[in-house]
Design an enzyme around this catalytic site. Structure first.
Site, PDB file in Angstrom:
ATOM      1  N   ASN A  91     -10.535  -3.721 -17.032  1.00 52.54           N
ATOM      2  CA  ASN A  91      -9.112  -3.635 -16.701  1.00 52.54           C
ATOM      3  C   ASN A  91      -8.804  -2.633 -15.596  1.00 52.54           C
ATOM      4  O   ASN A  91      -7.848  -2.812 -14.850  1.00 52.54           O
ATOM      5  CB  ASN A  91      -8.319  -3.252 -17.956  1.00 52.54           C
ATOM      6  CG  ASN A  91      -6.908  -2.793 -17.613  1.00 52.54           C
ATOM      7  OD1 ASN A  91      -6.057  -3.591 -17.234  1.00 52.54           O
ATOM      8  ND2 ASN A  91      -6.671  -1.490 -17.723  1.00 52.54           N
ATOM      9  N   TYR A 156      -6.257  -5.231  -1.571  1.00 53.02           N
ATOM     10  CA  TYR A 156      -6.141  -5.260  -3.031  1.00 53.02           C
ATOM     11  C   TYR A 156      -6.304  -6.692  -3.541  1.00 53.02           C
ATOM     12  O   TYR A 156      -7.070  -6.945  -4.483  1.00 53.02           O
ATOM     13  CB  TYR A 156      -4.786  -4.695  -3.442  1.00 53.02           C
ATOM     14  CG  TYR A 156      -4.484  -4.840  -4.912  1.00 53.02           C
ATOM     15  CD1 TYR A 156      -5.203  -4.119  -5.862  1.00 53.02           C
ATOM     16  CD2 TYR A 156      -3.468  -5.681  -5.364  1.00 53.02           C
ATOM     17  CE1 TYR A 156      -4.929  -4.246  -7.217  1.00 53.02           C
ATOM     18  CE2 TYR A 156      -3.172  -5.806  -6.704  1.00 53.02           C
ATOM     19  CZ  TYR A 156      -3.914  -5.088  -7.631  1.00 53.02           C
ATOM     20  OH  TYR A 156      -3.636  -5.229  -8.969  1.00 53.02           O
ATOM     21  N   LYS A 160      -9.438  -8.410  -5.970  1.00 51.10           N
ATOM     22  CA  LYS A 160      -9.205  -9.109  -7.230  1.00 51.10           C
ATOM     23  C   LYS A 160      -9.585 -10.582  -7.140  1.00 51.10           C
ATOM     24  O   LYS A 160     -10.068 -11.172  -8.112  1.00 51.10           O
ATOM     25  CB  LYS A 160      -7.736  -8.962  -7.625  1.00 51.10           C
ATOM     26  CG  LYS A 160      -7.346  -7.541  -8.016  1.00 51.10           C
ATOM     27  CD  LYS A 160      -8.077  -7.088  -9.265  1.00 51.10           C
ATOM     28  CE  LYS A 160      -7.486  -5.814  -9.840  1.00 51.10           C
ATOM     29  NZ  LYS A 160      -8.092  -5.421 -11.130  1.00 51.10           N
TER      30      LYS A 160
END
Length: 255
Positions: A91, A156, A160
């Site tokens: 996470n 970013y 991901k």
């Protein structure tokens, strides 16, 4: 209590980024079902807050997941304390302010990739033998930002999106060893990630307004709503689910 319920209660779960936000709620959600949780984060104080609601079930572990010895140390902690590992929740993640084109620098880009991609890959790799023994699950936390174009988020989003590719590839590669690999992709969620990224109050307000305007359900999500999805994907009843990336974004991806 039947055998399946007993198996759920015996499970051992590692959750990274467990000091606040989605990680905190995920650790608590697993503990509420009787699992033993190793809550990993950089700062001891927030981790203590996470563990306070389930003493004895949530054990804090202060560690920087980007450290060279962190993957093995985190897995070893779970195995030495509990003797097994059933679920790994990758996470932990970071964003950076000023990441529009023209605002990049090498240190910032490398920091994003180190936390959001390299650390989950190496931690997952370290966990594979233990997860194979338990026929366990890896849950990667991605982002809706990685699935569509959002302004000032390219690096970013790329980090991901790469983690989602890892999810699908590992789902195929690790299936013969009995390991499922899945991901959730949260949209705009009420967490401190913007504060940690050094956004000032005006920037945070502007980002929130833009996010709400681009979320069909018209609101910011709650960390507990993402934690619910993570726990459900890790449940034994989801045993035929692997390689998926579940959006938890209020319709942002399809809106």
């Amino acid at each position: 209590m039947n055998t399946e319920e007993e198996a759920v209660e015996r499970r051992v779960v590692i959750v990274t980024g467990a000091g606040t936000g989605i990680g905190r709620e995920t650790a608590r959600a697993f503990a509420a079902r009787g699992a033993r949780v190793v809550a990993v984060g950089r700062r001891p104080e927030p981790l203590a807050g996470t563990a306070a609601t389930h003493p004895g079930l949530i054990r804090p572990l202060a560690a920087d997941i980007t450290g060279p010895d962190a993957p093995e140390a985190i897995v070893t902690e779970a195995l030495e304390r509990h003797g097994r590992l059933d679920v790994l929740v990758n996470n932990a993640g970071i964003v950076r302010a000023g990441q529009a084109v023209g605002g990049y620098d090498r240190a910032g880009v490398e920091a994003l990739l180190a936390t959001n991609l390299v650390a989950p890959v190496l931690l997952g790799q370290a966990a594979v033998p233990a997860l194979a023994a338990s026929r366990g699950v890896v849950v990667n936390v991605s982002t809706a930002v990685g699935q569509r174009g959002w302004p000032s988020s390219a690096v970013y989003a790329a980090s991901k999106a790469a983690l989602e590719t890892v999810t699908r590839s590992w789902a195929v590669e690790l299936a013969p060893r009995g390991i499922r690999v899945v991901a959730v992709a949260p949209g705009a969620i009420d967490t401190p990630i913007g504060e940690h990224a050094a956004f000032d109050p005006e920037q945070r307000a502007a980002v929130r307004a833009w996010q709400i305007a681009h979320t069909p359900l018209g609101r910011i999500g709650r960390p507990a709503e993402v934690a619910w999805a993570i726990v459900q994907l890790a449940e034994p009843q989801a045993s035929f689910v692997t390689g998926v990336v579940l959006s938890v974004d209020g319709g942002a991806l399809v809106g």
